[in-house]
Design a protein around this motif. Structure first.
Motif, PDB file in Angstrom:
ATOM      1  N   ARG A 127       0.829  -1.206   0.000  1.00  0.00           N
ATOM      2  CA  ARG A 127       0.000   0.000   0.000  1.00  0.00           C
ATOM      3  C   ARG A 127       0.862   1.254   0.000  1.00  0.00           C
ATOM      4  O   ARG A 127       0.615   2.193  -0.751  1.00  0.00           O
ATOM      5  CB  ARG A 127      -0.933   0.024   1.204  1.00  0.00           C
ATOM      6  CG  ARG A 127      -1.915   1.209   1.159  1.00  0.00           C
ATOM      7  CD  ARG A 127      -2.622   1.449   2.469  1.00  0.00           C
ATOM      8  NE  ARG A 127      -1.759   1.721   3.582  1.00  0.00           N
ATOM      9  CZ  ARG A 127      -1.105   2.872   3.792  1.00  0.00           C
ATOM     10  NH1 ARG A 127      -1.222   3.863   2.939  1.00  0.00           N
ATOM     11  NH2 ARG A 127      -0.345   3.025   4.842  1.00  0.00           N
ATOM     12  N   GLN A 158       0.831   4.005  -2.919  1.00  0.00           N
ATOM     13  CA  GLN A 158       0.410   5.374  -2.637  1.00  0.00           C
ATOM     14  C   GLN A 158       1.446   6.376  -3.143  1.00  0.00           C
ATOM     15  O   GLN A 158       1.091   7.426  -3.668  1.00  0.00           O
ATOM     16  CB  GLN A 158       0.170   5.579  -1.135  1.00  0.00           C
ATOM     17  CG  GLN A 158      -0.384   6.959  -0.803  1.00  0.00           C
ATOM     18  CD  GLN A 158      -1.740   7.228  -1.461  1.00  0.00           C
ATOM     19  OE1 GLN A 158      -2.698   6.505  -1.235  1.00  0.00           O
ATOM     20  NE2 GLN A 158      -1.824   8.253  -2.293  1.00  0.00           N
ATOM     21  N   ALA A 191      -4.478   4.867  -2.137  1.00  0.00           N
ATOM     22  CA  ALA A 191      -4.278   3.422  -1.964  1.00  0.00           C
ATOM     23  C   ALA A 191      -4.691   3.067  -0.546  1.00  0.00           C
ATOM     24  O   ALA A 191      -4.296   3.739   0.403  1.00  0.00           O
ATOM     25  CB  ALA A 191      -2.813   3.061  -2.194  1.00  0.00           C
ATOM     26  N   ASP A 192      -5.490   2.003  -0.397  1.00  0.00           N
ATOM     27  CA  ASP A 192      -5.948   1.651   0.942  1.00  0.00           C
ATOM     28  C   ASP A 192      -6.317   0.173   1.032  1.00  0.00           C
ATOM     29  O   ASP A 192      -6.398  -0.525   0.017  1.00  0.00           O
ATOM     30  CB  ASP A 192      -7.146   2.499   1.345  1.00  0.00           C
ATOM     31  CG  ASP A 192      -7.175   2.772   2.848  1.00  0.00           C
ATOM     32  OD1 ASP A 192      -6.528   2.034   3.626  1.00  0.00           O
ATOM     33  OD2 ASP A 192      -7.856   3.721   3.250  1.00  0.00           O
ATOM     34  N   LEU A 242      -6.668  -4.880  -1.273  1.00  0.00           N
ATOM     35  CA  LEU A 242      -6.005  -3.587  -1.407  1.00  0.00           C
ATOM     36  C   LEU A 242      -6.477  -2.980  -2.714  1.00  0.00           C
ATOM     37  O   LEU A 242      -6.687  -3.701  -3.688  1.00  0.00           O
ATOM     38  CB  LEU A 242      -4.489  -3.792  -1.417  1.00  0.00           C
ATOM     39  CG  LEU A 242      -3.600  -2.570  -1.323  1.00  0.00           C
ATOM     40  CD1 LEU A 242      -2.272  -2.946  -0.693  1.00  0.00           C
ATOM     41  CD2 LEU A 242      -3.352  -1.924  -2.652  1.00  0.00           C
TER      42      LEU A 242
END
Length: 190
Positions: free
Chosen positions: A59, A63, A72-73, A92
């Motif tokens: 992640r 990001q 992004a998460d 993700l």
């Protein structure tokens, strides 16, 4: 008395919207998520704790290279793919931030720029077949992090027939991610 066969009327299968509404109304136990896979509501556990470090490392890398206005998460959100009658909660994702504005619990799958699925024994089949087919017609980049096989695969260049590009490397080797990201993932911590 003469017996006559009586036809049994079968109800039509539930619509995509009905299934989505049902998922939204479900009281899913803590640690579980509900998705629409193959036209059915499937409840499965969130990833195991040993997946957290690789997920977080991925992640953070994504990001840093995400397209402008994307985030992004690893949150518990369901992304809709109405044309396929599916809705997935990827492990993700990278998606346009604007997708989080407004009410509702489901997000538009067309706003995704990347999804990553971390395989488990219970989800491996869906990650490699069902989800790959649906993502492959719409999402620019799809990563399958095969935790059982200790390798990561990058699919890119979606088309109506699925992804046109595929590259796999073992954990520890860098993996190139094409535009709109354009960088090499460091998999040494996976």
């Amino acid at each position: 008395m003469i017996e006559r066969p009586t036809p049994i009327e079968q109800a039509a299968p539930p619509t995509f919207e009905t299934l989505l509404r049902t998922v939204e109304e479900m009281d899913t136990p803590d640690g579980f998520k509900a998705e629409l896979i193959r036209g059915k509501i499937i409840v499965s556990p969130w990833s195991m704790r040993r997946y957290y470090l690789p997920m977080t490392a991925l992640r953070e890398q994504l990001q840093a290279h995400a397209p402008e206005g994307h985030v992004a998460d690893i949150g518990p959100f369901l992304f809709e793919f109405p044309a396929a009658g599916r809705a997935y909660g990827p492990d993700l994702y990278v998606v346009e931030k604007a997708n989080f504005e407004g009410d509702g619990r489901h997000l538009d799958g067309a706003a995704l720029s990347l999804v990553a699925e971390f395989t488990s024994i219970s989800t491996r089949d869906a990650d490699w077949t069902e989800k790959l087919d649906v993502y492959g017609s719409l999402v620019p980049v799809h990563l399958v992090v095969d935790m059982q096989g200790s390798e990561i695969t990058c699919f890119a260049d979606p088309s109506p027939h699925g992804y046109q590009s595929r590259k796999t490397v073992p954990f520890g080797k860098p993996l190139g991610v094409p535009e709109p990201f354009g960088f090499d993932i460091d998999t040494s911590g996976f």
